[in-house]
Design a protein around this motif. Structure first.
Motif, PDB file in Angstrom:
ATOM      1  N   GLN A   1      66.026  48.170  68.434  1.00 26.58           N
ATOM      2  CA  GLN A   1      66.959  47.230  67.799  1.00 26.58           C
ATOM      3  C   GLN A   1      66.521  45.775  67.920  1.00 26.58           C
ATOM      4  O   GLN A   1      67.203  44.887  67.425  1.00 26.58           O
ATOM      5  CB  GLN A   1      68.350  47.399  68.422  1.00 26.58           C
ATOM      6  N   HIS A   2      65.375  45.547  68.569  1.00 27.20           N
ATOM      7  CA  HIS A   2      64.927  44.179  68.813  1.00 27.20           C
ATOM      8  C   HIS A   2      63.438  44.049  68.481  1.00 27.20           C
ATOM      9  O   HIS A   2      62.691  45.021  68.537  1.00 27.20           O
ATOM     10  CB  HIS A   2      65.125  43.790  70.288  1.00 27.20           C
ATOM     11  N   VAL A   3      63.040  42.810  68.193  1.00 28.23           N
ATOM     12  CA  VAL A   3      61.627  42.506  68.015  1.00 28.23           C
ATOM     13  C   VAL A   3      61.409  41.049  68.416  1.00 28.23           C
ATOM     14  O   VAL A   3      62.312  40.217  68.265  1.00 28.23           O
ATOM     15  CB  VAL A   3      61.167  42.754  66.559  1.00 28.23           C
ATOM     16  N   VAL A   4      60.228  40.760  68.943  1.00 29.06           N
ATOM     17  CA  VAL A   4      59.893  39.384  69.319  1.00 29.06           C
ATOM     18  C   VAL A   4      59.270  38.683  68.119  1.00 29.06           C
ATOM     19  O   VAL A   4      58.357  39.205  67.475  1.00 29.06           O
ATOM     20  CB  VAL A   4      58.918  39.350  70.506  1.00 29.06           C
ATOM     21  N   ILE A   5      59.766  37.493  67.815  1.00 28.03           N
ATOM     22  CA  ILE A   5      59.287  36.690  66.693  1.00 28.03           C
ATOM     23  C   ILE A   5      58.847  35.338  67.219  1.00 28.03           C
ATOM     24  O   ILE A   5      59.432  34.796  68.170  1.00 28.03           O
ATOM     25  CB  ILE A   5      60.391  36.531  65.630  1.00 28.03           C
TER      26      ILE A   5
ATOM     27  N   ASP B   1      49.449  37.328  57.441  1.00 26.22           N
ATOM     28  CA  ASP B   1      48.451  37.933  58.327  1.00 26.22           C
ATOM     29  C   ASP B   1      49.219  38.329  59.580  1.00 26.22           C
ATOM     30  O   ASP B   1      49.397  37.532  60.497  1.00 26.22           O
ATOM     31  CB  ASP B   1      47.355  36.919  58.633  1.00 26.22           C
ATOM     32  N   THR B   2      49.686  39.554  59.629  1.00 29.86           N
ATOM     33  CA  THR B   2      50.717  39.938  60.589  1.00 29.86           C
ATOM     34  C   THR B   2      50.516  41.380  61.037  1.00 29.86           C
ATOM     35  O   THR B   2      49.575  42.051  60.618  1.00 29.86           O
ATOM     36  CB  THR B   2      52.112  39.772  59.947  1.00 29.86           C
TER      37      THR B   2
ATOM     38  N   PHE C   1      54.807  38.117  63.652  1.00 32.81           N
ATOM     39  CA  PHE C   1      54.683  39.028  64.777  1.00 32.81           C
ATOM     40  C   PHE C   1      53.327  38.752  65.414  1.00 32.81           C
ATOM     41  O   PHE C   1      52.290  38.861  64.748  1.00 32.81           O
ATOM     42  CB  PHE C   1      54.718  40.492  64.338  1.00 32.81           C
ATOM     43  N   MET C   2      53.312  38.422  66.686  1.00 35.08           N
ATOM     44  CA  MET C   2      52.047  38.122  67.350  1.00 35.08           C
ATOM     45  C   MET C   2      51.411  39.401  67.874  1.00 35.08           C
ATOM     46  O   MET C   2      52.026  40.473  67.923  1.00 35.08           O
ATOM     47  CB  MET C   2      52.284  37.142  68.502  1.00 35.08           C
ATOM     48  N   ASP C   3      50.147  39.299  68.279  1.00 36.85           N
ATOM     49  CA  ASP C   3      49.434  40.433  68.849  1.00 36.85           C
ATOM     50  C   ASP C   3      50.227  41.037  70.015  1.00 36.85           C
ATOM     51  O   ASP C   3      50.949  40.331  70.732  1.00 36.85           O
ATOM     52  CB  ASP C   3      48.065  39.998  69.365  1.00 36.85           C
ATOM     53  N   LYS C   4      50.069  42.335  70.175  1.00 37.50           N
ATOM     54  CA  LYS C   4      50.582  43.119  71.303  1.00 37.50           C
ATOM     55  C   LYS C   4      52.030  43.564  71.166  1.00 37.50           C
ATOM     56  O   LYS C   4      52.476  44.442  71.903  1.00 37.50           O
ATOM     57  CB  LYS C   4      50.435  42.375  72.643  1.00 37.50           C
TER      58      LYS C   4
END
Length: 621
Positions: free
Chosen positions: A347-351, A289-290, A336-339
């Motif tokens: 090149q980056h993503v918040v996990i 659920d992402t 991956f959280m909301d927003k």
């Protein structure tokens, strides 16, 4: 399939019926008066039946009511009417194309045949139907009208529609202007205008069908309807609402050819910008659920989470090839959280890592695709499950343009894990907001890392000297992330808002959309007990509008583009708030709206009485 071939199939089926009828013709008791009548008049009946076939065998038509208020024609005659007698395409960028629909209807009592329309005006054209077109009583068909300007000039034209019915020909007048936007400005919308435009069609406006476009009657941008929730995703018991997600997560892929959409059960599918399905729900890979996030450079690639793995999906035709980017064995699950969206540089993503028990802390970090490394990890003191994209600990996370993380804690307050706080790898966390409101991040024209939201001493009471630079003291401002005392006004006197940015000097446009949260108000379904008739006294400045504002606007209306109304009844449902999201290129903006059901409410065969949204797209450059 062509209209001709459709007609042939209909005729073939009807011949089977006809021949069966003949083979079972009564052969006994010829002295019966009834059979004598039939036998003597069989030729007449047969000719009448074949005449009916000739009206229905050619053309794909739908049964509708009369589209104009003209009196009914004499019995037994056809009468051609049109849904509109004029079309204004507004400003259209030279070299591009804008389309609108006119419905041809037979409001008479007999059949009619329409000849090929005659079009004047060199940049106007029609398509979508095969002529001659037969329309039986009460039948209609849609004719597509296009304007493709070749030069900067105003143009007029007309469509003359000839039929063998009464009141022929019928004329539709056409107008439009070729337009080349000034360098750095947008191709449509109204700017230099800060007056309150109270809509005059709030209780009458109805959008066209899926894949069709209209020109916003107030602000002039062409809006395309991408979905039709009343016919697309059936659960087995009801239809599901359709959405493009959230303002801070762009639904557009890298080259603006695909949209990532979801249904009311948060299942994803991919369409083009006209609503044609590229990847159906059934072909999407298994996932948490992402959120599903587009790659910033490679158009067919997107990212998602599954279990404790960061996954990559590559679209080929209507299918997706999944691949594991990295499996985080140190966590039972990630998400991956909301927003959150991919970073400014792509090149980056918040996990967020943890588990799904709900009793463990959450671990927030930036992940670098290029080096396959984790940034510093912030471990929360609050606990919650990462099985969904928000929870009782974290409301969401937002990537800063320089790849740090804004953590949006679930509760407001002045504590270290309340409000919006910035994680740079150092503690204590930097305070941005104690009382959270909608925000997004990017660079200003000078390369400073900024966020767009509302800030003042009430929002961030722990920072001495903070003020709001807008005249009202409560306007949307552009504030430096690492120096929150430094801010300039973006737009003042806004109602409730959503914001999407991810911008810089090359793409300096902020996407904004506005909604209402009053009860009662005009932003309820027309048949709701909470609905009140619209009036100048209860309509707010910028209410229900889709807007793009340049990051350096400083409250100047010359850099504020009012694009279109959402026509959404936003009080009915959270997803009825437009949540306008801008593409990375700044060329498109998408929003969601329940405008198709504004006057009647959600149909009874929907998932809920309040959830009946569709997705719409505006091209602005």
């Amino acid at each position: 399939m062509s209209y001709h071939s459709i007609g042939k199939q209909h005729l073939a089926r009807r011949k089977d019926v006809l021949f069966k009828w003949k083979s079972t013709w009564p052969r006994t008791d010829h002295n019966s008066l009834k059979q004598k009548f039939l036998r003597r008049n069989s030729l007449t009946l047969l000719l009448a039946f074949l005449s009916w076939l000739s009206l229905t065998a050619c053309g794909s038509v739908s049964q509708t009511g009369t589209t104009t208020g003209t009196p009914p024609p004499p019995s037994g005659t056809g009468h051609l009417s049109v849904s509109r007698t004029s079309m204004d395409f507004g400003n259209v960028v030279v070299g591009s194309i804008s389309t609108q629909i006119v419905t041809l209807s037979n409001s008479g009592n007999g059949g009619l045949t329409v000849s090929p329309p005659q079009v004047t005006g060199s940049d106007f054209s029609v398509n979508g139907l095969m002529f001659p077109l037969a329309l039986g009583p009460g039948q209609s068909s849609n004719l597509s009208v296009a304007f493709a300007p070749k030069s900067v000039a105003s143009e007029t034209g007309s469509i003359s529609i000839v039929s063998d019915a009464s009141a022929s020909p019928v004329t539709v007048n056409l107008s439009g202007s070729g337009f080349t936007p000034p360098s750095g400005l947008l191709a449509c919308g109204t700017f230099g205008d800060s007056s309150n435009h109270v809509p005059t069609d709030w209780t009458s406006f109805v959008p066209p069908g899926k894949g069709q476009s209209y020109v916003d009657p107030t602000f002039g941008c062409t809006v395309t309807r991408v979905t039709d929730a009343s016919s697309e995703v059936w659960s087995g018991s009801f239809f599901l609402p359709l959405s493009m997600g959230y303002a801070t997560v762009s639904p557009f892929n890298a080259n603006d050819t695909y949209l990532m959409l979801s249904d009311g059960w948060r299942r994803y599918f991919v369409t083009d910008l006209s609503g044609n399905v590229i990847v159906p729900l059934s072909n999407m890979p298994a996932m948490n659920d992402t959120w599903v996030l587009w790659d910033a450079a490679d158009p067919p690639v997107f990212y998602y989470t599954n279990g404790n793995a960061l996954m990559k999906g590559t679209i080929s035709g209507s299918s997706v090839t999944p691949a594991t980017v990295h499996q985080f064995m140190e966590y039972a699950a990630i998400n991956f959280m909301d927003k959150t969206d991919l970073s400014q540089d792509g090149q980056h993503v918040v996990i967020v890592g943890g588990d799904t028990s709900g009793s463990s802390p959450e671990n927030v970090f930036d992940y670098d695709f290029v080096t396959n490394t984790k940034g510093p990890v912030y471990t929360t003191s609050c606990t919650a499950s990462v099985g969904s994209p928000n929870n009782s600990c974290l409301h969401g996370v937002t990537q800063t343009p320089d790849n740090n993380v804004i953590i949006d804690f679930a509760s407001d307050g002045t504590g270290p894990e309340q409000g919006n706080r910035v994680w740079t790898g150092l503690v204590p966390l930097l305070a941005l907001q104690d009382k959270t409101n909608h925000l997004d991040t990017g660079y200003d024209l000078n390369g400073n890392a900024v966020f767009v939201g509302v800030g003042n001493s009430s929002i961030l009471s722990t920072l001495a000297g903070i003020t709001n630079p807008c005249p009202s003291g409560w306007g949307l401002d552009v504030r430096m992330i690492y120096n929150p005392l430094s801010a300039v006004c973006l737009l003042d006197h806004q109602p409730g808002w959503h914001v999407g940015y991810r911008g810089n000097a090359q793409q300096p446009w902020v996407g904004l959309s506005f909604f209402d949260n009053r009860n009662p108000s005009p932003e309820w379904f027309d048949n709701s007990g909470n609905f009140v008739a619209l009036a100048a006294s209860n309509w707010q400045l910028y209410e229900d509008e889709i807007m793009m504002v340049r990051i350096d606007a400083n409250n100047s209306s010359n850099l504020v583009y009012r694009l279109a109304r959402a026509y959404s009844r936003s009080n009915e449902d959270f997803y009825a708030q437009p949540h306008a999201a801008i593409s990375r290129t700044g060329k498109y903006i998408a929003f969601q709206s329940n405008m198709a059901y504004a006057h009647t409410g959600c149909p009874a065969n929907f998932q809920s009485a309040t959830g009946c949204t569709d997705v719409y797209v505006i091209k602005v450059q």
